[in-house]
Design a protein around this motif. Sequence first.
Motif, short mmCIF file in Angstrom:
data_model
loop_
_atom_site.label_atom_id
_atom_site.label_comp_id
_atom_site.label_asym_id
_atom_site.label_seq_id
_atom_site.Cartn_x
_atom_site.Cartn_y
_atom_site.Cartn_z
N ASP A 119 0.86 -1.18 0.00
CA ASP A 119 0.00 0.00 0.00
C ASP A 119 0.89 1.23 0.00
OD1 ASP A 119 -1.92 1.91 0.28
OD2 ASP A 119 -2.80 1.07 2.09
N THR A 123 -6.10 4.90 -7.35
CA THR A 123 -5.76 4.69 -5.93
C THR A 123 -6.99 4.93 -5.07
OG1 THR A 123 -3.44 5.29 -6.21
CG2 THR A 123 -4.36 5.55 -4.00
N LYS A 142 -8.96 2.22 -2.72
CA LYS A 142 -9.18 2.47 -1.29
C LYS A 142 -10.66 2.41 -0.94
CE LYS A 142 -5.03 3.47 0.32
NZ LYS A 142 -4.43 2.94 1.55
N LYS A 159 -11.61 -1.18 -0.90
CA LYS A 159 -11.02 -1.83 0.27
C LYS A 159 -11.84 -1.57 1.53
CE LYS A 159 -6.84 -1.67 3.14
NZ LYS A 159 -5.47 -1.14 3.25
N TYR A 160 -12.30 -0.32 1.68
CA TYR A 160 -13.03 0.07 2.88
C TYR A 160 -14.54 -0.08 2.75
CZ TYR A 160 -8.56 2.13 4.25
OH TYR A 160 -7.23 2.35 4.56
#
Length: 56
Positions: A5, A38, A42, A45-46
């Motif tokens: 990351d 990016t 993210k 991912k969240y």
Amino acid sequence: MGRTDLRPDITKEVLEEYIRKGYSQNRIAITLGTTQSTIFNKLKKYGLQVQRDRAK
């Protein structure tokens, strides 16, 4: 070997704040000095989503 990351400073809390302010994915990327991909990764991912329908 997994990917590292490269932007650990972009936390869930940071993204949630920009989403609350109504920022688009592009605006978040520009503000944080990173790429849209990016930010996309993210958000994924969240488990977050930027509101796309901005028409009022």
